[in-house]
Design a protein around this motif. Structure first.
Motif, PDB file in Angstrom:
ATOM      1  N   SER A  59       0.856  -1.188   0.000  1.00 34.46           N
ATOM      2  CA  SER A  59       0.000   0.000   0.000  1.00 34.46           C
ATOM      3  C   SER A  59       0.890   1.235   0.000  1.00 34.46           C
ATOM      4  O   SER A  59       2.010   1.211   0.519  1.00 34.46           O
ATOM      5  CB  SER A  59      -0.915   0.013   1.230  1.00 34.46           C
ATOM      6  OG  SER A  59      -0.152   0.086   2.431  1.00 34.46           O
ATOM      7  N   ALA A  60       0.399   2.311  -0.599  1.00 34.86           N
ATOM      8  CA  ALA A  60       1.181   3.545  -0.658  1.00 34.86           C
ATOM      9  C   ALA A  60       0.249   4.740  -0.744  1.00 34.86           C
ATOM     10  O   ALA A  60      -0.808   4.667  -1.387  1.00 34.86           O
ATOM     11  CB  ALA A  60       2.130   3.527  -1.854  1.00 34.86           C
ATOM     12  N   SER A  61       0.651   5.831  -0.105  1.00 39.03           N
ATOM     13  CA  SER A  61      -0.118   7.073  -0.132  1.00 39.03           C
ATOM     14  C   SER A  61       0.839   8.252  -0.251  1.00 39.03           C
ATOM     15  O   SER A  61       1.992   8.182   0.189  1.00 39.03           O
ATOM     16  CB  SER A  61      -0.956   7.230   1.140  1.00 39.03           C
ATOM     17  OG  SER A  61      -1.875   6.174   1.295  1.00 39.03           O
ATOM     18  N   LEU A  62       0.340   9.311  -0.841  1.00 40.05           N
ATOM     19  CA  LEU A  62       1.060  10.583  -0.885  1.00 40.05           C
ATOM     20  C   LEU A  62       0.078  11.646  -0.419  1.00 40.05           C
ATOM     21  O   LEU A  62      -0.918  11.907  -1.101  1.00 40.05           O
ATOM     22  CB  LEU A  62       1.564  10.892  -2.292  1.00 40.05           C
ATOM     23  CG  LEU A  62       2.301  12.236  -2.448  1.00 40.05           C
ATOM     24  CD1 LEU A  62       3.619  12.230  -1.681  1.00 40.05           C
ATOM     25  CD2 LEU A  62       2.559  12.549  -3.923  1.00 40.05           C
ATOM     26  N   ASP A  63       0.327  12.214   0.732  1.00 37.01           N
ATOM     27  CA  ASP A  63      -0.593  13.214   1.254  1.00 37.01           C
ATOM     28  C   ASP A  63       0.166  14.327   1.953  1.00 37.01           C
ATOM     29  O   ASP A  63       1.388  14.273   2.097  1.00 37.01           O
ATOM     30  CB  ASP A  63      -1.636  12.580   2.184  1.00 37.01           C
ATOM     31  CG  ASP A  63      -1.011  11.599   3.180  1.00 37.01           C
ATOM     32  OD1 ASP A  63       0.033  11.941   3.766  1.00 37.01           O
ATOM     33  OD2 ASP A  63      -1.561  10.505   3.354  1.00 37.01           O
ATOM     34  N   LEU A  64      -0.592  15.331   2.369  1.00 34.84           N
ATOM     35  CA  LEU A  64      -0.006  16.512   2.973  1.00 34.84           C
ATOM     36  C   LEU A  64      -0.028  16.379   4.485  1.00 34.84           C
ATOM     37  O   LEU A  64      -1.055  16.023   5.074  1.00 34.84           O
ATOM     38  CB  LEU A  64      -0.778  17.754   2.530  1.00 34.84           C
ATOM     39  CG  LEU A  64      -0.098  19.106   2.696  1.00 34.84           C
ATOM     40  CD1 LEU A  64       1.119  19.209   1.789  1.00 34.84           C
ATOM     41  CD2 LEU A  64      -1.087  20.233   2.389  1.00 34.84           C
ATOM     42  N   ASP A  65       1.129  16.646   5.108  1.00 34.92           N
ATOM     43  CA  ASP A  65       1.195  16.685   6.565  1.00 34.92           C
ATOM     44  C   ASP A  65       0.710  18.066   7.005  1.00 34.92           C
ATOM     45  O   ASP A  65       1.409  19.063   6.819  1.00 34.92           O
ATOM     46  CB  ASP A  65       2.634  16.448   7.028  1.00 34.92           C
ATOM     47  CG  ASP A  65       2.767  16.422   8.546  1.00 34.92           C
ATOM     48  OD1 ASP A  65       1.850  16.912   9.233  1.00 34.92           O
ATOM     49  OD2 ASP A  65       3.783  15.912   9.045  1.00 34.92           O
ATOM     50  N   PRO A  66      -0.507  18.169   7.556  1.00 37.71           N
ATOM     51  CA  PRO A  66      -1.068  19.490   7.875  1.00 37.71           C
ATOM     52  C   PRO A  66      -0.292  20.240   8.948  1.00 37.71           C
ATOM     53  O   PRO A  66      -0.379  21.465   9.028  1.00 37.71           O
ATOM     54  CB  PRO A  66      -2.492  19.155   8.349  1.00 37.71           C
ATOM     55  CG  PRO A  66      -2.418  17.740   8.826  1.00 37.71           C
ATOM     56  CD  PRO A  66      -1.399  17.074   7.948  1.00 37.71           C
ATOM     57  N   SER A  67       0.480  19.524   9.753  1.00 39.82           N
ATOM     58  CA  SER A  67       1.224  20.204  10.817  1.00 39.82           C
ATOM     59  C   SER A  67       2.455  20.930  10.296  1.00 39.82           C
ATOM     60  O   SER A  67       2.962  21.852  10.942  1.00 39.82           O
ATOM     61  CB  SER A  67       1.646  19.196  11.891  1.00 39.82           C
ATOM     62  OG  SER A  67       2.555  18.241  11.353  1.00 39.82           O
ATOM     63  N   GLN A  68       2.945  20.508   9.082  1.00 37.47           N
ATOM     64  CA  GLN A  68       4.165  21.115   8.557  1.00 37.47           C
ATOM     65  C   GLN A  68       4.041  21.590   7.113  1.00 37.47           C
ATOM     66  O   GLN A  68       4.947  22.237   6.590  1.00 37.47           O
ATOM     67  CB  GLN A  68       5.323  20.112   8.634  1.00 37.47           C
ATOM     68  CG  GLN A  68       5.628  19.639  10.037  1.00 37.47           C
ATOM     69  CD  GLN A  68       6.863  18.773  10.073  1.00 37.47           C
ATOM     70  OE1 GLN A  68       7.993  19.243   9.918  1.00 37.47           O
ATOM     71  NE2 GLN A  68       6.668  17.481  10.269  1.00 37.47           N
ATOM     72  N   ASN A  69       2.932  21.265   6.467  1.00 34.11           N
ATOM     73  CA  ASN A  69       2.739  21.620   5.058  1.00 34.11           C
ATOM     74  C   ASN A  69       3.864  21.081   4.178  1.00 34.11           C
ATOM     75  O   ASN A  69       4.461  21.807   3.377  1.00 34.11           O
ATOM     76  CB  ASN A  69       2.612  23.146   4.886  1.00 34.11           C
ATOM     77  CG  ASN A  69       1.291  23.660   5.424  1.00 34.11           C
ATOM     78  OD1 ASN A  69       0.299  22.937   5.482  1.00 34.11           O
ATOM     79  ND2 ASN A  69       1.267  24.915   5.822  1.00 34.11           N
ATOM     80  N   VAL A  70       4.130  19.803   4.353  1.00 36.32           N
ATOM     81  CA  VAL A  70       5.061  19.088   3.478  1.00 36.32           C
ATOM     82  C   VAL A  70       4.400  17.767   3.072  1.00 36.32           C
ATOM     83  O   VAL A  70       3.496  17.274   3.750  1.00 36.32           O
ATOM     84  CB  VAL A  70       6.426  18.814   4.150  1.00 36.32           C
ATOM     85  CG1 VAL A  70       7.144  20.115   4.459  1.00 36.32           C
ATOM     86  CG2 VAL A  70       6.256  17.975   5.404  1.00 36.32           C
TER      87      VAL A  70
END
Length: 224
Positions: A59-70
């Motif tokens: 499984s794989a995901s690419l998402d935004l870390d809302p705490s750091q915006n990366v």
């Protein structure tokens, strides 16, 4: 058709503006920003894949870390083989930047020829990731690859990889005849994981650039 003509007009206008600014005569630059992964709009310009696409179990995901915006590329790798007997190997995950929309002038690419390094601002784990570069060459399955060596797993670091150290591969196989990278036409950049190790993985990516140091100008050394 309208969007194609609109992109063509935009490229023509940009080329004219660069000519008027005489960009080619500006000389040394330290950085060419290529990719930023700080917003949802940035992430829309990336493609994601893993062996699940062919029946595997990763499984794989690419998402935004809302705490750091990366961006965070993460998931779980599984080397278990799918039922399809034609598939002899499994256990991979990858992301890559999408090729930008083409125009009458071709596909927009980055000219990295005046820079010595590909620079990645990342924070990862102890897995064995690779960096992949695709150029606007004749064989679309050719990739230039290099190991993404992380010296401080769990901490942010800037990894600088000399363009000349990338190795030509095709479908994961190192090619006997190594052809120099067409650095004037870098089309996409990606990160992949295929270390044949089951378990979770996670790497955060902030930005990717072509870089010089104060002592380098492409493959030439500058005098101090």
């Amino acid at each position: 058709m309208f969007s194609f003509l609109k992109r063509t007009a935009s490229v023509a206008a940009d080329s004219t503006a660069k000519a008027l600014r005489m960009d080619g005569l500006q000389g040394w630059r330290q950085e060419l920003p290529m990719l930023s992964l700080k917003t949802k709009e940035d992430l829309a310009g990336w493609a994601l894949g893993c062996d699940k696409d062919i029946g595997g179990f990763s499984s794989a995901s690419l998402d935004l870390d809302p705490s750091q915006n990366v961006a965070r590329f993460h998931g779980e790798l599984s080397t278990d083989l799918p039922a399809n007997p034609e598939i002899q190997q499994s256990g991979y995950a990858a992301i890559r930047s999408k090729a930008r929309a083409s125009s009458m002038f071709g596909t927009p690419c980055w000219d990295t020829s005046l820079f010595r390094y590909l620079s990645l601002r990342v924070r990862g784990d102890d897995r064995k990731y690779f960096v992949n570069i695709q150029t606007d060459g004749v064989i679309q399955t050719d990739l230039y690859q290099h190991r993404l060596f992380l010296r401080t797993p769990g901490e942010w670091e800037t990894v600088m990889i000399p363009f000349r150290d990338f190795i030509l591969t095709n479908n994961g196989m190192i090619q006997e005849q190594q052809i120099e990278m067409f650095r004037e036409k870098v089309k996409t950049v990606g990160i992949s994981l295929m270390d044949k190790k089951n378990g979770p993985f996670s790497i955060e990516i902030e930005k990717i650039s072509a870089m010089n140091t104060e002592f380098t100008e492409g493959d030439m050394d500058r005098l101090p």
